[in-house]
Scaffold this motif. Structure first.
Motif, short mmCIF file in Angstrom:
data_model
loop_
_atom_site.label_atom_id
_atom_site.label_comp_id
_atom_site.label_asym_id
_atom_site.label_seq_id
_atom_site.Cartn_x
_atom_site.Cartn_y
_atom_site.Cartn_z
N VAL A 1 0.83 -1.20 0.00
CA VAL A 1 0.00 0.00 0.00
C VAL A 1 0.87 1.26 0.00
O VAL A 1 0.57 2.23 -0.70
N GLU A 2 1.95 1.23 0.76
CA GLU A 2 2.81 2.42 0.84
C GLU A 2 3.42 2.75 -0.53
O GLU A 2 3.55 3.92 -0.91
N THR A 3 3.78 1.72 -1.29
CA THR A 3 4.30 1.94 -2.64
C THR A 3 3.24 2.58 -3.53
O THR A 3 3.52 3.51 -4.30
N LEU A 4 2.02 2.05 -3.44
CA LEU A 4 0.93 2.60 -4.23
C LEU A 4 0.67 4.06 -3.86
O LEU A 4 0.50 4.92 -4.73
N PHE A 5 0.64 4.35 -2.55
CA PHE A 5 0.44 5.73 -2.09
C PHE A 5 1.53 6.64 -2.63
O PHE A 5 1.27 7.77 -3.09
N ALA A 6 2.77 6.17 -2.57
CA ALA A 6 3.88 7.00 -3.01
C ALA A 6 3.79 7.33 -4.49
O ALA A 6 4.08 8.46 -4.92
N ASP A 7 3.35 6.34 -5.31
CA ASP A 7 3.19 6.59 -6.74
C ASP A 7 2.13 7.66 -7.00
O ASP A 7 2.31 8.56 -7.82
N VAL A 8 1.01 7.54 -6.29
CA VAL A 8 -0.08 8.51 -6.47
C VAL A 8 0.37 9.89 -6.01
O VAL A 8 0.14 10.90 -6.69
N THR B 1 1.84 15.40 -6.72
CA THR B 1 2.72 16.41 -6.14
C THR B 1 3.49 17.12 -7.24
O THR B 1 3.72 18.33 -7.20
N ALA B 2 3.89 16.40 -8.26
CA ALA B 2 4.59 17.02 -9.39
C ALA B 2 3.71 18.07 -10.04
O ALA B 2 4.16 19.18 -10.37
N ALA B 3 2.46 17.75 -10.20
CA ALA B 3 1.54 18.74 -10.77
C ALA B 3 1.37 19.91 -9.83
O ALA B 3 1.31 21.07 -10.24
N ASP B 4 1.36 19.61 -8.53
CA ASP B 4 1.15 20.68 -7.55
C ASP B 4 2.35 21.62 -7.50
O ASP B 4 2.22 22.82 -7.25
N ASP B 5 3.60 21.07 -7.74
CA ASP B 5 4.79 21.92 -7.71
C ASP B 5 4.70 23.02 -8.76
O ASP B 5 5.20 24.13 -8.58
N GLU B 6 4.00 22.70 -9.89
CA GLU B 6 3.90 23.68 -10.95
C GLU B 6 2.82 24.72 -10.65
O GLU B 6 2.92 25.86 -11.06
N THR B 7 1.78 24.30 -9.99
CA THR B 7 0.65 25.19 -9.74
C THR B 7 0.64 25.77 -8.34
O THR B 7 -0.05 26.74 -8.08
N GLY B 8 1.37 25.12 -7.46
CA GLY B 8 1.37 25.60 -6.07
C GLY B 8 0.04 25.42 -5.39
O GLY B 8 -0.34 26.24 -4.54
N ARG C 1 -5.06 2.45 -8.38
CA ARG C 1 -4.30 3.69 -8.54
C ARG C 1 -5.18 4.78 -9.16
O ARG C 1 -5.12 5.94 -8.77
N ALA C 2 -6.03 4.39 -10.13
CA ALA C 2 -6.94 5.37 -10.75
C ALA C 2 -7.97 5.88 -9.74
O ALA C 2 -8.30 7.07 -9.73
N VAL C 3 -8.48 4.99 -8.88
CA VAL C 3 -9.47 5.39 -7.86
C VAL C 3 -8.84 6.37 -6.88
O VAL C 3 -9.39 7.46 -6.61
N LEU C 4 -7.68 6.02 -6.34
CA LEU C 4 -7.02 6.89 -5.37
C LEU C 4 -6.59 8.21 -6.02
O LEU C 4 -6.70 9.28 -5.42
N GLY C 5 -6.09 8.13 -7.26
CA GLY C 5 -5.69 9.34 -7.95
C GLY C 5 -6.85 10.28 -8.17
O GLY C 5 -6.71 11.52 -8.02
N THR C 6 -8.01 9.74 -8.50
CA THR C 6 -9.20 10.57 -8.69
C THR C 6 -9.60 11.26 -7.39
O THR C 6 -9.96 12.45 -7.38
N LEU C 7 -9.54 10.52 -6.29
CA LEU C 7 -9.91 11.10 -5.00
C LEU C 7 -8.91 12.17 -4.58
O LEU C 7 -9.30 13.21 -4.03
N VAL C 8 -7.62 11.94 -4.84
CA VAL C 8 -6.61 12.95 -4.52
C VAL C 8 -6.81 14.19 -5.39
O VAL C 8 -6.75 15.33 -4.91
N GLU C 9 -7.04 13.98 -6.66
CA GLU C 9 -7.26 15.10 -7.57
C GLU C 9 -8.47 15.92 -7.15
O GLU C 9 -8.45 17.16 -7.16
N ASN C 10 -9.54 15.24 -6.77
CA ASN C 10 -10.75 15.92 -6.32
C ASN C 10 -10.47 16.74 -5.05
O ASN C 10 -10.94 17.88 -4.91
N ALA C 11 -9.67 16.16 -4.14
CA ALA C 11 -9.36 16.87 -2.90
C ALA C 11 -8.51 18.11 -3.18
O ALA C 11 -8.75 19.18 -2.62
N LEU C 12 -7.50 17.99 -4.05
CA LEU C 12 -6.65 19.14 -4.37
C LEU C 12 -7.42 20.25 -5.07
O LEU C 12 -7.14 21.44 -4.88
#
Length: 614
Positions: free
Chosen positions: A427-434, A439-446, A467-478
């Motif tokens: 799980v930690e590996t999956l979290f780190a990938d997401v 985070t890379a996108a956030d570095d550009e937009t702040g 990964r797609a499910v978690l990424g969508t939830l992270v994107e929605n939160a950001l």
């Protein structure tokens, strides 16, 4: 020589036992076959009582003659009514629907023929009292008509017994011993009757059938008294099996091992435009060809469990999904297939329309919105009017949103159309990938930060979908958590029975649903009873997902008045459902989205899968 009285006593006992059993079964007369069995027992009682009285009537006058007439009528009723019972009890009562009056009247007709024998002598000749052992037995020469009648009576009883034995084989263990007892109960009297007809035994003129009724009654009493054979009867199963085919709205065809049609239901006759008689014994492909099957989907292979066929009958083109299952007899020998045709014409057309609309709209949306974005950006750079430039910027932003929506739709299709693939992943590996991706996108937009809580959990799942499910939830939160959002990814192990971890308690803004269900609820159980589960959480400190957004996902449908603002929550919902998990939202303090998955394991750090990082 002292008179032999035991045949008389046994016959009287058989008459009494038959009446008592008939009286007991009278309460079940509304059950299939029960009324016929009562009639058979009643005829048996009449036969036994009349023969007992005849054995002590030495006067060759009208009384002895009349008793012999009653004996023959009782014999006919016992056999015919027993066969009617076997037919009705085993669910084969079709022959009785129109001919029951003839069956009921037959013993009386036979009795009338015997009673008028002095006028036509087709029953017997040479009727005379022939006492033996103090019993008034008689002798007479049976005529061919009567011999045929008695032989038919034996065959009738034998057929009834075979029907019951067939039911024993096919009905399973329920009341097997009782059904065997009823079938075997006819053997002693049938053997005794054949011996009397053949003149076998030391006293050939003495008919011992009524004596053999005693074991017959004993076996019947064992089967029916104290059991519920008339409460649960084979007619229900036989009618159900017939209804499962005949009354099914979908076409069903039974074929043998050479794919020849054995039977088919009314829906198949109507759907294929064929008469049942014309289809029987013909190859299934030939029947389909006559029904207008053509092209690539024109044949059916019964050995293929899934297929399709297109039929044009009555001017209507129908696409059927074909499901085939093998048929085996009681010994396990393969004897054919059951082929079920499910009309999927509307589904195929809907799928085709959706595919075309999806492809055209997505293609045009991406291309045209890219053009719109370029033109609005170029126009905004050249225009000097600030208000007009602002309007162009807003138009450009909306175009960007539409492009993002199209990409999200493509991602949903890509993720959910994947073949099922599961593997163990930390799980930690999956979290780190997401986190790294967003985070890379956030570095550009702040726009915020994504942190990962340390965990040693491992899940068996499809990594790409999760990964797609978690990424969508992270994107929605950001995107919705405020000006400087902070998102945390964390996980915890939970017992299989659920530990009431706080989601979905129904307090305040807490909302919970299981992904893929049509109803929401606060059931804290993770739905698994055989293994532990792992809860993966995406936590943000924003204002929380609006209630109307969650209402749409919980209801499972959108309308003009109730709809979400995008596809992110749908992707998270459908993706979690595809993984067999549970998606819950707690909006009481920010938003906590929890994806609970089954079949989790806990491993120490040195047991984690190698993720390629130190």
């Amino acid at each position: 020589m002292a008179p032999v009285v035991w045949p008389v006593a046994a016959s009287v006992l058989a008459a009494v036992g038959s009446l008592l059993l008939a009286r007991y079964l009278w309460a079940y007369r509304d059950k299939p076959g029960a009324d016929w069995f009562v009639a058979s027992l009643s005829s048996q009682a009449v036969w036994s009582g009349a023969y007992a009285l005849a054995l002590v009537t030495f006067d060759p006058g009208w009384l002895r003659w009349a008793l012999e007439v009653v004996v023959w009528g009782g014999f006919a009723g016992t056999g015919l009514y027993f066969l009617a019972f076997a037919l009705a009890y085993t669910g084969r009562s079709e022959p009785l629907r129109r001919g029951w009056r003839l069956v009921a009247a037959a013993p009386f007709v036979i009795g009338a023929v015997v009673a008028t024998n002095p006028l036509h002598r087709i029953a017997w000749t040479g009727f005379a009292i022939d006492p033996v052992g103090g019993l008034a037995t008689v002798t007479y020469a049976i005529q061919p008509w009567t011999l045929a009648l008695t032989t038919a009576g034996v065959l009738v009883i034998s057929v009834g017994s075979l029907l019951l034995f067939d039911t024993v084989v096919s009905y399973g263990p329920l009341y097997r011993r009782e059904a065997v007892a009823v079938g075997c109960s006819t053997i002693p009297p049938v053997v005794a009757h054949i011996a009397w007809l053949s003149g076998v035994g030391p006293v050939p003129q003495l008919n011992l059938v009524t004596v053999m009724f005693l074991p017959h009654i004993a076996l019947d009493a064992y089967a029916f008294v104290g059991s519920d054979m008339f409460e649960f009867h084979p007619a229900t199963r036989r009618a159900g099996e017939r209804a499962a085919i005949d009354d099914l709205g979908a076409p069903v065809v039974i074929v043998d091992e050479q794919s020849r049609v054995v039977t088919l239901n009314a829906a198949a006759c109507e759907g294929f435009g064929v008469e049942k008689r014309a289809a029987l014994t013909r190859p299934l492909d030939a029947v389909l060809a006559d029904a207008g099957a053509a092209g690539e989907e024109s044949t059916v292979d019964p050995t293929d469990p899934d297929g399709s066929v297109t039929v044009t009958a009555g001017g209507r083109r129908t696409v059927y999904s074909v499901t085939s299952t093998p048929l085996s007899d009681a010994t396990g020998t393969h004897v054919g297939h059951t082929v079920v045709f499910q009309d999927v014409t509307a589904e195929r057309r809907r799928e085709q329309r959706l595919n075309v609309l999806n492809r055209v709209l997505r293609h045009n949306l991406r291309n045209d919105m890219t053009v719109v974005t370029g033109f609005t950006a170029a126009a905004a750079e050249r225009i000097e009017d600030d208000e007009a430039a602002s309007l162009l910027d807003r138009a450009g932003n909306k175009a960007d949103d539409l492009l993002a929506l199209g990409e999200k739709a493509r991602e949903i299709e890509r993720v959910l159309d994947r073949d099922d693939h599961r593997e163990s992943i930390a799980v930690e590996t999956l979290f780190a990938d997401v986190a790294a991706e967003y985070t890379a996108a956030d570095d550009e937009t702040g726009r915020g930060t994504v942190t990962v809580a340390e965990t040693d959990l491992v899940v068996e799942t499809d990594p790409a979908v999760l990964r797609a499910v978690l990424g969508t939830l992270v994107e929605n939160a950001l995107e919705h958590a405020g000006p400087d959002p902070a998102v945390e990814l964390r996980a915890e192990r939970r017992p299989a029975a659920g530990d009431g971890s706080g989601e979905g308690d129904g307090d305040g803004g807490s909302r919970e649903r299981r992904a893929g269900d049509t109803d929401s609820g606060g059931d804290d159980s993770d739905g698994e009873t055989g293994s532990d589960t792992v809860a993966l959480q995406v936590v943000d400190d924003g204002p929380g997902i609006p209630p109307h957004e969650l209402d749409v996902v919980e209801d499972g449908t959108e309308s003009a008045l109730a709809h979400g603002s995008g596809l992110g929550l749908w992707l998270a919902t459908w993706g979690t459902a595809a993984l067999g998990g549970r998606l819950a939202f707690d909006t009481e303090n920010g938003t906590t989205a929890t994806v609970t998955l089954p079949d989790s394991t806990t491993r120490s750090s040195d047991e984690r899968p190698n993720d390629g990082r130190d």
